[in-house]
Design a protein around this motif. Structure first.
Motif, PDB file in Angstrom:
ATOM      1  N   SER A 242       4.772   3.643 -14.487  1.00  0.00           N
ATOM      2  CA  SER A 242       3.377   3.693 -14.046  1.00  0.00           C
ATOM      3  C   SER A 242       2.601   2.578 -14.728  1.00  0.00           C
ATOM      4  O   SER A 242       3.104   1.920 -15.645  1.00  0.00           O
ATOM      5  N   PHE A 243       1.364   2.373 -14.280  1.00  0.00           N
ATOM      6  CA  PHE A 243       0.523   1.334 -14.869  1.00  0.00           C
ATOM      7  C   PHE A 243      -0.015   1.784 -16.229  1.00  0.00           C
ATOM      8  O   PHE A 243      -0.280   2.969 -16.452  1.00  0.00           O
ATOM      9  N   GLY A 244      -0.187   0.839 -17.131  1.00  0.00           N
ATOM     10  CA  GLY A 244      -0.729   1.157 -18.450  1.00  0.00           C
ATOM     11  C   GLY A 244      -0.904  -0.101 -19.265  1.00  0.00           C
ATOM     12  O   GLY A 244      -0.506  -1.199 -18.844  1.00  0.00           O
ATOM     13  N   ASN A 245      -1.501   0.022 -20.408  1.00  0.00           N
ATOM     14  CA  ASN A 245      -1.693  -1.121 -21.296  1.00  0.00           C
ATOM     15  C   ASN A 245      -0.389  -1.474 -21.996  1.00  0.00           C
ATOM     16  O   ASN A 245       0.297  -0.594 -22.521  1.00  0.00           O
ATOM     17  N   GLN A 246      -0.064  -2.721 -21.991  1.00  0.00           N
ATOM     18  CA  GLN A 246       1.186  -3.165 -22.600  1.00  0.00           C
ATOM     19  C   GLN A 246       1.006  -4.543 -23.207  1.00  0.00           C
ATOM     20  O   GLN A 246       0.533  -5.472 -22.539  1.00  0.00           O
ATOM     21  N   ASN A 247       1.345  -4.671 -24.458  1.00  0.00           N
ATOM     22  CA  ASN A 247       1.287  -5.973 -25.116  1.00  0.00           C
ATOM     23  C   ASN A 247       2.488  -6.815 -24.694  1.00  0.00           C
ATOM     24  O   ASN A 247       3.608  -6.311 -24.580  1.00  0.00           O
ATOM     25  N   LEU A 248       2.237  -8.082 -24.437  1.00  0.00           N
ATOM     26  CA  LEU A 248       3.318  -8.989 -24.072  1.00  0.00           C
ATOM     27  C   LEU A 248       4.068  -9.410 -25.332  1.00  0.00           C
ATOM     28  O   LEU A 248       3.498 -10.026 -26.233  1.00  0.00           O
ATOM     29  N   GLU A 249       5.336  -9.040 -25.386  1.00  0.00           N
ATOM     30  CA  GLU A 249       6.167  -9.392 -26.530  1.00  0.00           C
ATOM     31  C   GLU A 249       7.137 -10.501 -26.115  1.00  0.00           C
ATOM     32  O   GLU A 249       7.797 -10.402 -25.086  1.00  0.00           O
ATOM     33  N   MET A 250       7.198 -11.528 -26.931  1.00  0.00           N
ATOM     34  CA  MET A 250       7.995 -12.693 -26.588  1.00  0.00           C
ATOM     35  C   MET A 250       9.466 -12.352 -26.391  1.00  0.00           C
ATOM     36  O   MET A 250      10.125 -12.898 -25.493  1.00  0.00           O
TER      37      MET A 250
ATOM     38  N   LEU B 149       0.817  -1.215   0.000  1.00  0.00           N
ATOM     39  CA  LEU B 149       0.000   0.000   0.000  1.00  0.00           C
ATOM     40  C   LEU B 149       0.853   1.269   0.000  1.00  0.00           C
ATOM     41  O   LEU B 149       0.455   2.295  -0.556  1.00  0.00           O
ATOM     42  N   ILE B 150       2.029   1.213   0.621  1.00  0.00           N
ATOM     43  CA  ILE B 150       2.919   2.374   0.629  1.00  0.00           C
ATOM     44  C   ILE B 150       3.585   2.565  -0.733  1.00  0.00           C
ATOM     45  O   ILE B 150       3.805   3.692  -1.180  1.00  0.00           O
ATOM     46  N   ALA B 151       3.882   1.461  -1.414  1.00  0.00           N
ATOM     47  CA  ALA B 151       4.563   1.533  -2.713  1.00  0.00           C
ATOM     48  C   ALA B 151       3.610   1.901  -3.853  1.00  0.00           C
ATOM     49  O   ALA B 151       3.996   2.582  -4.806  1.00  0.00           O
ATOM     50  N   LEU B 152       2.362   1.468  -3.770  1.00  0.00           N
ATOM     51  CA  LEU B 152       1.415   1.616  -4.882  1.00  0.00           C
ATOM     52  C   LEU B 152       1.178   3.055  -5.361  1.00  0.00           C
ATOM     53  O   LEU B 152       1.135   3.299  -6.574  1.00  0.00           O
ATOM     54  N   PRO B 153       0.976   4.029  -4.453  1.00  0.00           N
ATOM     55  CA  PRO B 153       0.671   5.400  -4.925  1.00  0.00           C
ATOM     56  C   PRO B 153       1.705   5.971  -5.885  1.00  0.00           C
ATOM     57  O   PRO B 153       1.356   6.769  -6.755  1.00  0.00           O
ATOM     58  N   HIS B 154       2.968   5.560  -5.750  1.00  0.00           N
ATOM     59  CA  HIS B 154       4.007   6.059  -6.653  1.00  0.00           C
ATOM     60  C   HIS B 154       3.668   5.735  -8.100  1.00  0.00           C
ATOM     61  O   HIS B 154       3.891   6.557  -9.003  1.00  0.00           O
ATOM     62  N   PHE B 155       3.111   4.545  -8.318  1.00  0.00           N
ATOM     63  CA  PHE B 155       2.798   4.114  -9.680  1.00  0.00           C
ATOM     64  C   PHE B 155       1.407   4.576 -10.118  1.00  0.00           C
ATOM     65  O   PHE B 155       1.219   4.974 -11.272  1.00  0.00           O
ATOM     66  N   ILE B 156       0.453   4.562  -9.196  1.00  0.00           N
ATOM     67  CA  ILE B 156      -0.917   4.980  -9.534  1.00  0.00           C
ATOM     68  C   ILE B 156      -0.972   6.468  -9.861  1.00  0.00           C
ATOM     69  O   ILE B 156      -1.633   6.893 -10.827  1.00  0.00           O
ATOM     70  N   LEU B 157      -0.259   7.282  -9.061  1.00  0.00           N
ATOM     71  CA  LEU B 157      -0.266   8.740  -9.248  1.00  0.00           C
ATOM     72  C   LEU B 157       0.797   9.212 -10.239  1.00  0.00           C
ATOM     73  O   LEU B 157       0.981  10.412 -10.425  1.00  0.00           O
ATOM     74  N   LYS B 158       1.526   8.273 -10.822  1.00  0.00           N
ATOM     75  CA  LYS B 158       2.534   8.567 -11.854  1.00  0.00           C
ATOM     76  C   LYS B 158       3.561   9.587 -11.367  1.00  0.00           C
ATOM     77  O   LYS B 158       3.826  10.610 -12.005  1.00  0.00           O
TER      78      LYS B 158
END
Length: 304
Positions: free
Chosen positions: A78-86, A64-73
């Motif tokens: 940060s989190f986002g859509n990413q295609n899995l490339e082999m 919970l302490i680490a998450l805001p860094h990525f959620i709030l960019k």
């Protein structure tokens, strides 16, 4: 799941220029774990099983302490859509395997020691080694922390093609590890019996463990360098050398040295075997793959 995510996010934080936040999240999770263990076991009388629940809540606090860094960019990651490339998945596995082996090596070392101890000393040897592990696991984690702290700095300068700084951070990590190892060894030498007495009241076991832990601690003067070297080759994308060092530490050099020393010198040979093994690995690593040349080759490959 929270434990795995917490480890992953803390690794991302260190590489996203937020090592202090990673440290704070880990410390808060650990403190929460300790407090909840006390409340669940002693205050609420829920028994030893509640320790697992406390550990789970502690990991959730870290997450919970680490998450805001990525959620709030707040950084570059940060989190986002990413295609899995082999190709990317293959690179992640190829470069990440040494980290897995570095962690697994410690478990293999314990397993091999237990096998030899059962045959050479018996139950008291197992009890002694259990106490050694209770004490030395802490220093191993500290050395591993030094290694993980240096990794983003080396990786960043690898990307910047600054070989001089890469080697500076490598040497700094080695020196720091040696200093930590010396301090730890001195503490165990001076306060060893008092520390061991936390785990047992048996005077014979305390005396045997005191000798064993001080002999065993010699290994921690060398382990830090091997951990740092493993991480260094991983950071400059030459994982084959990292894997070789991990293999030598767990299944190649140590078992041979352990058996030879145990049969030759008995129980003291068992306690000194890891130090000899780690030192031999340093010599082999220095001879087989020259770190300066490997650094230059890695930079050339990166440019090309």
């Amino acid at each position: 799941l929270p434990s795995l995510l917490g480890i992953a996010f803390n690794s991302f934080l260190r590489n996203d220029n937020r090592p202090k936040l990673a440290m704070v999240s880990t410390i808060c999770g650990t403190i929460s774990n300790i407090i909840l263990n006390y409340i669940f076991i002693f205050e609420l009388g829920l028994g030893i099983k509640s320790a697992a629940i406390a550990t789970g809540f502690g990991q959730i606090v870290t997450l919970l302490i680490a998450l805001p860094h990525f959620i709030l960019k707040k950084g570059k990651l940060s989190f986002g859509n990413q295609n899995l490339e082999m190709n990317i998945i293959k690179d992640v596995f190829r470069i990440g395997l040494p980290s897995f082996f570095a962690e697994a090596a410690f478990s293999v070392i314990i397993f091999v020691h237990n096998l030899v101890l059962v045959n050479i000393i018996g139950e008291i040897g197992i009890s002694t080694y259990a106490i050694i592990n209770y004490i030395t696991t802490n220093i191993y984690l500290v050395l591993l922390g030094v290694t993980l702290g240096a990794q983003p700095l080396i990786s960043y300068n690898y990307g910047a093609q600054d070989s001089e700084k890469m080697l500076v951070f490598y040497k700094l990590s080695n020196r720091t590890s040696i200093i930590i190892g010396i301090i730890f060894a001195l503490l165990c030498f001076v306060f060893g019996k008092e520390i061991i007495a936390v785990f047992t009241s048996d005077k014979e076991l305390i005396n045997i463990s005191y000798i064993a832990v001080n002999i065993n601690n010699l290994a921690y003067l060398f382990i830090g360098k091997n951990l740092t070297t493993t991480m260094y080759y991983q950071a400059i994308e030459i994982p084959k050398y990292s894997n070789m060092i991990c293999a030598m530490r767990s299944i190649l050099i140590l078992p041979i040295i352990l058996v030879i020393m145990a049969k030759t010198f008995g129980e003291n040979g068992i306690w000194i075997s890891m130090a000899i093994s780690e030192f031999i690995i340093i010599l082999i690593s220095k001879k087989v793959f020259n770190i300066n040349k490997c650094t230059e080759d890695a930079i050339i490959n990166l440019v090309s």
